[in-house]
Design a protein around this motif. Structure first.
Motif, mmCIF file in Angstrom:
data_model
loop_
_atom_site.group_PDB
_atom_site.id
_atom_site.type_symbol
_atom_site.label_atom_id
_atom_site.label_comp_id
_atom_site.label_asym_id
_atom_site.label_seq_id
_atom_site.Cartn_x
_atom_site.Cartn_y
_atom_site.Cartn_z
ATOM 1 N N UNK A 175 0.829 -1.219 0.000
ATOM 2 C CA UNK A 175 0.000 0.000 0.000
ATOM 3 C C UNK A 175 0.861 1.265 0.000
ATOM 4 N N UNK A 176 1.699 1.374 -0.991
ATOM 5 C CA UNK A 176 2.661 2.463 -1.036
ATOM 6 C C UNK A 176 1.997 3.833 -1.121
ATOM 7 N N UNK A 177 0.898 3.963 -1.868
ATOM 8 C CA UNK A 177 0.293 5.282 -2.109
ATOM 9 C C UNK A 177 -0.969 5.531 -1.304
ATOM 10 N N UNK A 178 -1.725 4.499 -0.997
ATOM 11 C CA UNK A 178 -3.011 4.710 -0.340
ATOM 12 C C UNK A 178 -2.882 4.944 1.163
ATOM 13 N N UNK A 179 -1.745 4.658 1.751
ATOM 14 C CA UNK A 179 -1.593 4.767 3.200
ATOM 15 C C UNK A 179 -1.532 6.202 3.684
ATOM 16 N N UNK A 180 -1.129 7.134 2.822
ATOM 17 C CA UNK A 180 -1.116 8.544 3.212
ATOM 18 C C UNK A 180 -1.436 9.480 2.060
ATOM 19 N N UNK A 181 -1.028 9.142 0.871
ATOM 20 C CA UNK A 181 -1.158 10.050 -0.250
ATOM 21 C C UNK A 181 0.148 10.778 -0.460
ATOM 22 N N UNK A 182 0.372 11.853 0.287
ATOM 23 C CA UNK A 182 1.624 12.601 0.214
ATOM 24 C C UNK A 182 1.807 13.394 1.486
ATOM 25 N N UNK A 183 2.971 13.264 2.094
ATOM 26 C CA UNK A 183 3.250 14.014 3.302
ATOM 27 C C UNK A 183 3.538 15.482 3.046
ATOM 28 N N UNK A 184 3.817 15.852 1.782
ATOM 29 C CA UNK A 184 4.170 17.239 1.484
ATOM 30 C C UNK A 184 2.992 18.056 0.971
ATOM 31 N N UNK A 185 1.978 17.400 0.378
ATOM 32 C CA UNK A 185 0.846 18.152 -0.162
ATOM 33 C C UNK A 185 -0.508 17.523 0.169
ATOM 34 N N UNK A 192 -0.070 5.671 8.114
ATOM 35 C CA UNK A 192 -0.893 4.919 9.055
ATOM 36 C C UNK A 192 -0.017 4.302 10.144
ATOM 37 N N UNK A 193 -0.610 4.094 11.305
ATOM 38 C CA UNK A 193 0.132 3.636 12.474
ATOM 39 C C UNK A 193 0.750 2.257 12.273
ATOM 40 N N UNK A 194 0.043 1.378 11.563
ATOM 41 C CA UNK A 194 0.520 0.004 11.471
ATOM 42 C C UNK A 194 1.769 -0.094 10.602
ATOM 43 N N UNK A 195 1.696 0.299 9.339
ATOM 44 C CA UNK A 195 2.847 0.106 8.448
ATOM 45 C C UNK A 195 4.005 1.015 8.810
ATOM 46 N N UNK A 196 3.721 2.177 9.398
ATOM 47 C CA UNK A 196 4.804 3.104 9.747
ATOM 48 C C UNK A 196 5.691 2.565 10.862
ATOM 49 N N UNK A 197 5.212 1.557 11.584
ATOM 50 C CA UNK A 197 5.960 1.039 12.733
ATOM 51 C C UNK A 197 6.433 -0.388 12.565
ATOM 52 N N UNK A 198 6.215 -0.973 11.385
ATOM 53 C CA UNK A 198 6.518 -2.384 11.208
ATOM 54 C C UNK A 198 7.657 -2.615 10.215
ATOM 55 N N UNK A 199 8.776 -2.037 10.446
ATOM 56 C CA UNK A 199 9.971 -2.359 9.676
ATOM 57 C C UNK A 199 10.028 -1.715 8.308
ATOM 58 N N UNK A 200 9.250 -2.215 7.343
ATOM 59 C CA UNK A 200 9.391 -1.759 5.962
ATOM 60 C C UNK A 200 9.084 -0.271 5.813
ATOM 61 N N UNK A 298 3.919 -0.667 17.893
ATOM 62 C CA UNK A 298 3.053 0.404 17.407
ATOM 63 C C UNK A 298 3.274 1.616 18.295
ATOM 64 N N UNK A 299 3.595 2.746 17.681
ATOM 65 C CA UNK A 299 3.766 4.009 18.397
ATOM 66 C C UNK A 299 2.837 5.062 17.815
ATOM 67 N N UNK A 300 2.555 6.100 18.581
ATOM 68 C CA UNK A 300 1.688 7.156 18.078
ATOM 69 C C UNK A 300 2.446 8.042 17.095
ATOM 70 N N UNK A 301 1.796 9.080 16.577
ATOM 71 C CA UNK A 301 2.382 9.914 15.530
ATOM 72 C C UNK A 301 3.171 11.103 16.050
ATOM 73 N N UNK A 371 -3.776 -3.853 9.903
ATOM 74 C CA UNK A 371 -4.244 -2.481 9.985
ATOM 75 C C UNK A 371 -5.012 -2.111 8.738
ATOM 76 N N UNK A 372 -6.027 -1.280 8.892
ATOM 77 C CA UNK A 372 -6.759 -0.792 7.724
ATOM 78 C C UNK A 372 -7.112 0.673 7.903
ATOM 79 N N UNK A 373 -7.390 1.326 6.785
ATOM 80 C CA UNK A 373 -7.581 2.776 6.780
ATOM 81 C C UNK A 373 -8.549 3.163 5.663
ATOM 82 N N UNK A 374 -9.390 4.152 5.941
ATOM 83 C CA UNK A 374 -10.218 4.807 4.924
ATOM 84 C C UNK A 374 -10.022 6.310 5.091
#
Length: 508
Positions: A175-185, A192-200, A298-301, A371-374
């Motif tokens: 889920x390379x693009x759907x997890x956030x979209x873009x951090x700059x714009x 998302x909390x799950x993938x951001x804290x699980x290694x990759x 899992x850590x907060x943001x 983890x899932x996100x909408x």
């Protein structure tokens, strides 16, 4: 000869003299005119030659161009080389629930991103060198963020990929693009909390190689769309930094595919759809202390000292064997609106090993997470009117909201007979957690790619570690830090809290 005759003869002579003089003067003026015309012609020819030389000199000079978000580029006239520079900056004021004594800041200015970027292209970008600096400082690193070499082999043959290799690489993962979209714009504050804290996470690796096929048409097989990206690679994902060596001979791999199957249609309801799927295959080596998949956490943001651990098995608590993270994602853009949805799950083989994992005998396959996100992003207004706007239009207003859920679990106590305390004492009170995050965002674009905004994050966790300097106490959910089982602060107590970010960000 009479007087009259002499006068007539004298007059004729005078007339003849005047005619001769006039003819001489006429011939002299004509000669001058001809000489001037010749000189003018010569000057015109010289001017034309000078213009040709100036045009040739200008054509040989490098060209300068700028595109918002992509930086400024200097390119040789013959495209033998080009140099591009960009810069990303993001400043944030944090207002975090909890105790400021542990870094839960209340109005402190964080340098979330401060990253100069440089790109050197050779031979019409057949070869590319990409290096970036990560100068975040507050809660991140201040070192090399990227150090890669790219070979655009597609220029040699349309079937060949873009080959990337380097000492600090980046890769597309689940889920390379759907997890956030873009951090700059985009609207969402963080991944998302799950993938951001699980290694990759973002696919950053200390070293590795990847093969990428971008923007390949599917019309040849009757599909009115394109492959947005197909990538495979092998790297040391989340295992070290800036080219450092990882002492293991077990390789990790990833694969990623995103498709826009209707991008060539004129139907506005269909052409903005993107489907993606990715997988990360991590071979756990208990002998290596820097495995990217050696723990579930899992850590907060928040960032810096205030970043709070909500669930953690402890480092090197995953046994030997294959760890797989995978999942699909979906994006749908229509006009000013974008919908994002993703689901990711992971499972560890978790076998016995000769290193830290050897304490986990008989727990094979007992560590899982998902983890899932909408999410929704909408350009609400711009100077062109309601439901218009873009990141490159000053005066645009972007609103966003998303919901995500994380579930993590490990086998201990009743599941396997092994005490949770075996896991380094990190989570002796509980062995599963459910974490929810609801977020609302508002952004205003001051100029192209420059925006100010606010993010409100409302968390809810079913289980939190109690006791002194643990999550429940640090987040203000428990007021009795020194007594583990005090009234109102039982083991695994759940609760909710709200964090607020005020932001300024710009990508040059």
């Amino acid at each position: 000869m009479g007087f009259t005759s002499r006068i007539a003869a004298l007059g004729s002579a005078l007339m003849l003299l005047l005619m001769v003089a006039s003819t001489a003067r006429s011939e002299s003026v004509d000669d001058k005119i001809k000489a001037l015309e010749a000189e003018l012609t010569e000057l015109k020819e010289q001017q034309i030659e000078l213009k040709k030389e100036a045009t040739a000199a200008a054509a040989a000079m490098p060209s300068f161009s700028y595109r918002p978000g992509n930086g400024v580029m200097i390119e040789a006239a013959d495209k033998s080389w080009s140099f591009r520079h960009s810069f990303e900056a993001h400043m944030r004021l944090n207002f975090l629930s909890g105790r400021d004594q542990v870094g839960r800041s209340n109005g402190e200015l964080e340098g979330r991103r401060f990253r100069p970027e440089f790109y050197l292209c050779l031979s019409n970008c057949l070869w590319m060198i990409d290096w970036r600096l990560d100068l975040d400082g507050f809660g991140g690193n201040s070192d090399l963020q990227r150090g890669m070499i790219w070979l655009d082999a597609e220029q040699l043959n349309p079937w060949l990929p873009l080959v990337g290799f380097g000492m600090d690489t980046t890769n597309s993962g689940p889920v390379s693009r759907s997890r956030q979209g873009s951090g700059s714009v985009g609207a969402q504050a963080e991944y998302d909390l799950f993938t951001a804290n699980q290694g990759f996470n973002t696919g950053a690796a200390t070293y590795g190689v990847s093969l990428t096929w971008d923007d390949r048409s599917l019309s040849g097989i009757g599909i009115p769309g394109r492959i947005s990206r197909f990538q495979i690679g092998s790297a040391a994902y989340a295992e070290g930094d800036a080219g450092s060596q990882v002492n293991t001979d077990r390789k990790d791999f990833h694969a990623y595919l995103s498709v826009q199957p209707f991008s060539q249609l004129k139907n506005k309801w269909l052409r903005g759809m993107l489907f993606e799927y990715g997988a990360w295959f991590c071979n756990v080596d208990g002998r290596a202390v820097a495995n990217g998949c050696s723990r579930y956490r899992v850590r907060d943001n928040a960032r810096g000292n205030g970043r709070t651990t909500l669930f953690d098995t402890g480092n090197n608590t995953i046994g030997d064997g294959l760890h797989i993270q995978q999942g699909p994602g979906f994006l749908w853009s229509i006009g000013p609106y974008t919908l994002r949805a993703m689901y990711v799950w992971q499972r560890s083989e978790d076998g016995a090993g000769n290193g830290p994992g050897s304490i986990l005998n008989d727990t094979r396959g007992k560590k899982t997470g998902s983890g899932w996100l909408i999410g929704h992003d909408l350009f609400l207004w711009s100077p062109k009117g309601f439901l218009t706007g873009s990141v490159n239009t000053a005066g645009s207003v972007l609103v966003g909201t998303h919901f995500e859920r994380v579930d993590v679990e490990l086998g201990c106590n009743g599941d396997t007979g092994i005490s949770c305390a075996t896991f380094g004492g990190h989570i002796p009170q509980f062995h599963r957690n459910r974490i929810l995050l609801r977020e609302a965002d508002l952004w205003y674009f001051i100029r192209p790619r420059m925006s100010v905004g606010m993010s409100v994050l409302w968390y809810d966790a079913s289980n939190l570690r109690t006791g002194a300097n643990q999550a429940a106490h640090n987040l203000g959910i428990c007021d009795t830090p020194n007594v583990t089982n005090a009234t109102g602060c039982r083991n695994g107590k759940g609760g909710d809290w709200v964090d607020v970010f005020l932001n300024w960000r710009y990508t040059f």
